[in-house]
Design a protein around this motif. Sequence first.
Motif, PDB file in Angstrom:
ATOM      1  N   ALA A 195     -12.158-105.528  14.263  1.00  0.00           N
ATOM      2  CA  ALA A 195     -11.705-103.766  14.904  1.00  0.00           C
ATOM      3  C   ALA A 195     -10.847-104.460  16.182  1.00  0.00           C
ATOM      4  O   ALA A 195     -11.996-104.849  17.338  1.00  0.00           O
ATOM      5  CB  ALA A 195     -13.023-103.189  15.314  1.00  0.00           C
ATOM      6  N   PRO A 196      -9.604-104.811  15.727  1.00  0.00           N
ATOM      7  CA  PRO A 196      -9.165-105.822  17.607  1.00  0.00           C
ATOM      8  C   PRO A 196      -8.375-104.754  18.245  1.00  0.00           C
ATOM      9  O   PRO A 196      -7.983-103.122  17.837  1.00  0.00           O
ATOM     10  CB  PRO A 196      -8.042-106.883  16.745  1.00  0.00           C
ATOM     11  CG  PRO A 196      -7.557-105.661  15.414  1.00  0.00           C
ATOM     12  CD  PRO A 196      -9.044-105.108  14.839  1.00  0.00           C
ATOM     13  N   SER A 197      -7.842-105.728  19.758  1.00  0.00           N
ATOM     14  CA  SER A 197      -6.793-104.995  20.258  1.00  0.00           C
ATOM     15  C   SER A 197      -5.742-105.490  19.822  1.00  0.00           C
ATOM     16  O   SER A 197      -5.503-105.670  18.918  1.00  0.00           O
ATOM     17  CB  SER A 197      -7.388-105.446  21.977  1.00  0.00           C
ATOM     18  OG  SER A 197      -6.482-106.594  21.549  1.00  0.00           O
TER      19      SER A 197
ATOM     20  N   GLU B 254      -4.738-108.572  20.651  1.00  0.00           N
ATOM     21  CA  GLU B 254      -5.109-109.240  19.018  1.00  0.00           C
ATOM     22  C   GLU B 254      -3.795-109.392  18.537  1.00  0.00           C
ATOM     23  O   GLU B 254      -4.119-110.329  17.600  1.00  0.00           O
ATOM     24  CB  GLU B 254      -6.151-109.245  18.602  1.00  0.00           C
ATOM     25  CG  GLU B 254      -7.934-109.754  19.753  1.00  0.00           C
ATOM     26  CD  GLU B 254      -7.391-111.172  20.365  1.00  0.00           C
ATOM     27  OE1 GLU B 254      -7.235-112.315  19.374  1.00  0.00           O
ATOM     28  OE2 GLU B 254      -7.783-111.722  21.878  1.00  0.00           O
ATOM     29  N   ILE B 255      -3.647-108.194  18.184  1.00  0.00           N
ATOM     30  CA  ILE B 255      -2.364-107.783  16.424  1.00  0.00           C
ATOM     31  C   ILE B 255      -1.325-108.396  17.271  1.00  0.00           C
ATOM     32  O   ILE B 255      -0.337-108.790  16.577  1.00  0.00           O
ATOM     33  CB  ILE B 255      -2.822-106.440  16.447  1.00  0.00           C
ATOM     34  CG1 ILE B 255      -3.811-106.157  15.360  1.00  0.00           C
ATOM     35  CG2 ILE B 255      -1.293-106.560  15.548  1.00  0.00           C
ATOM     36  CD1 ILE B 255      -4.536-107.132  14.612  1.00  0.00           C
ATOM     37  N   TYR B 256      -1.203-108.098  18.725  1.00  0.00           N
ATOM     38  CA  TYR B 256       0.445-108.292  18.542  1.00  0.00           C
ATOM     39  C   TYR B 256      -0.119-109.173  20.113  1.00  0.00           C
ATOM     40  O   TYR B 256       0.464-108.646  21.434  1.00  0.00           O
ATOM     41  CB  TYR B 256       1.230-106.620  19.513  1.00  0.00           C
ATOM     42  CG  TYR B 256       1.055-106.529  18.322  1.00  0.00           C
ATOM     43  CD1 TYR B 256       1.483-106.643  17.147  1.00  0.00           C
ATOM     44  CD2 TYR B 256       1.112-104.258  17.700  1.00  0.00           C
ATOM     45  CE1 TYR B 256       2.261-105.596  16.204  1.00  0.00           C
ATOM     46  CE2 TYR B 256       0.939-103.768  17.288  1.00  0.00           C
ATOM     47  CZ  TYR B 256       1.512-104.668  15.806  1.00  0.00           C
ATOM     48  OH  TYR B 256       1.655-104.197  14.483  1.00  0.00           O
ATOM     49  N   PRO B 257       0.578-110.133  20.220  1.00  0.00           N
ATOM     50  CA  PRO B 257      -0.161-111.379  21.839  1.00  0.00           C
ATOM     51  C   PRO B 257       1.186-111.746  22.077  1.00  0.00           C
ATOM     52  O   PRO B 257       2.632-111.595  21.473  1.00  0.00           O
ATOM     53  CB  PRO B 257      -0.225-112.645  20.695  1.00  0.00           C
ATOM     54  CG  PRO B 257      -0.377-112.600  18.946  1.00  0.00           C
ATOM     55  CD  PRO B 257      -0.003-111.236  18.988  1.00  0.00           C
TER      56      PRO B 257
ATOM     57  N   ARG C 194       0.881-108.934   9.856  1.00  0.00           N
ATOM     58  CA  ARG C 194       0.126-109.427  10.514  1.00  0.00           C
ATOM     59  C   ARG C 194      -1.430-110.042  10.179  1.00  0.00           C
ATOM     60  O   ARG C 194      -2.113-110.269  10.365  1.00  0.00           O
ATOM     61  CB  ARG C 194       0.059-108.911  12.258  1.00  0.00           C
ATOM     62  CG  ARG C 194      -0.525-109.279  12.741  1.00  0.00           C
ATOM     63  CD  ARG C 194      -0.460-110.278  13.642  1.00  0.00           C
ATOM     64  NE  ARG C 194      -1.708-110.811  14.788  1.00  0.00           N
ATOM     65  CZ  ARG C 194      -1.567-112.212  14.767  1.00  0.00           C
ATOM     66  NH1 ARG C 194      -1.629-113.091  14.058  1.00  0.00           N
ATOM     67  NH2 ARG C 194      -2.303-111.835  16.110  1.00  0.00           N
ATOM     68  N   LEU C 195      -1.552-108.142   9.739  1.00  0.00           N
ATOM     69  CA  LEU C 195      -3.119-108.345   9.040  1.00  0.00           C
ATOM     70  C   LEU C 195      -3.519-109.272   7.789  1.00  0.00           C
ATOM     71  O   LEU C 195      -4.291-109.875   7.719  1.00  0.00           O
ATOM     72  CB  LEU C 195      -3.892-107.423   8.745  1.00  0.00           C
ATOM     73  CG  LEU C 195      -3.947-106.066  10.060  1.00  0.00           C
ATOM     74  CD1 LEU C 195      -3.725-104.888   9.404  1.00  0.00           C
ATOM     75  CD2 LEU C 195      -4.953-106.303  10.596  1.00  0.00           C
TER      76      LEU C 195
END
Length: 280
Positions: free
Chosen positions: A92-94, A97-100, A134-135
Motif C-alpha cells: 500500500a504505497p504512497s 513511492e510510486i512516482y518518485p 511501475r508496479l
Amino acid sequence: MRLIHTAAEIEAFVQETKAASKTIAFVPTMGALHEGHLTLVDLARQKTDVVVVSVFVNPKQFGANEDFDKYPRTLNEDAKLLETKNVDVLFAPSVEEIYPPEGVREQRAGVVGSTFEGASRPGHFDGVLTVVGRLFDLAQPDAAVFGAKDAQQLFMIKKLAGALYKDTEIVTAPTHREPSGLAMSSRNRYLTESQKTSATALYKALKTLRQPLSLTIEAARTLIDSTPETKLDYIAVVDPEIFRPVNDDFRGKALAIVAAKVGDTRLIDNLEIELTEPNR
C-alpha cells in the motif's frame, strides 16, 4: 500478512522470494475491495507460491473532473479481507513511492487507448499502463491477475506485457456479478437502491446483442436510455483480437461493451458473445 508501504521494502521482499525459488502472483487494485476482488486473489493463489496484492489509487488515471478525491479509501477493511485469504503481502504505497521525483517510465496507450473509455476519459489508459508498468517493475510477478470487467484495460495490459514483461503471465478472472446481474465494482457503493436496479439495464442490454448489430445495438441504446437516472455513453461490439467495432457481416467470438452513468456514477460492463447468422 505483511503490510509494506515503500518501494525499497517490496523490492527487498521480491529479492528474498526469488532467492528462495518461489513464484509470485500479483493482484493490483485501487482498494475498496469487494467479493469480486477476492476471486482474483483466489485465482492468484492457485497460480504461484506467494500472493502480493497492491492497493493504490492512481492519480494518473483520473481526469480533472473525475472522482479521484472521493474514490473510496478503506485500507483497514481491505487488509482484514485479504487476511482471510492468507495473502502474503499487502503493498500500500504512497503516491511519492510510486512516482518518485526522479520519474518513472511513462507508457502510451496508442490508438486503441483513445477509443471508447479512452475517448470519454482522455489520458486514462496512459495512466493505467504507466502505473501497471511501475508496479510490475517493483513486484516482478510471474503471474498478474486482472478482472475481465475492465475489458479495454485488460486488452492493453496484455499488449504491454507482451512487449515489455514477457515473463509475466496475464491471468483473466471472470466478471463477478450481483444476483441481479450487475457487475461488481467498487463504485457500486455510490449507488442508491433504485440506482442499483437501474444499473442492471447495462447487463440486460448486452445480453440482447446479436446479428444484425445495426438493429440490436439501436434497441439496446433505447433500453438503456429509457431507464431511470441512466445516461448511456457508448454501447458497441468489438473484435476482441483488435478491440475495434465489428459490423453486420462479422461472425464469430466478439465482445459487447457498454458504459453509462447511473446518477453520478459511471459504470462499465462487457460480455463475450458469439455472432452467428441472424434468424430469418
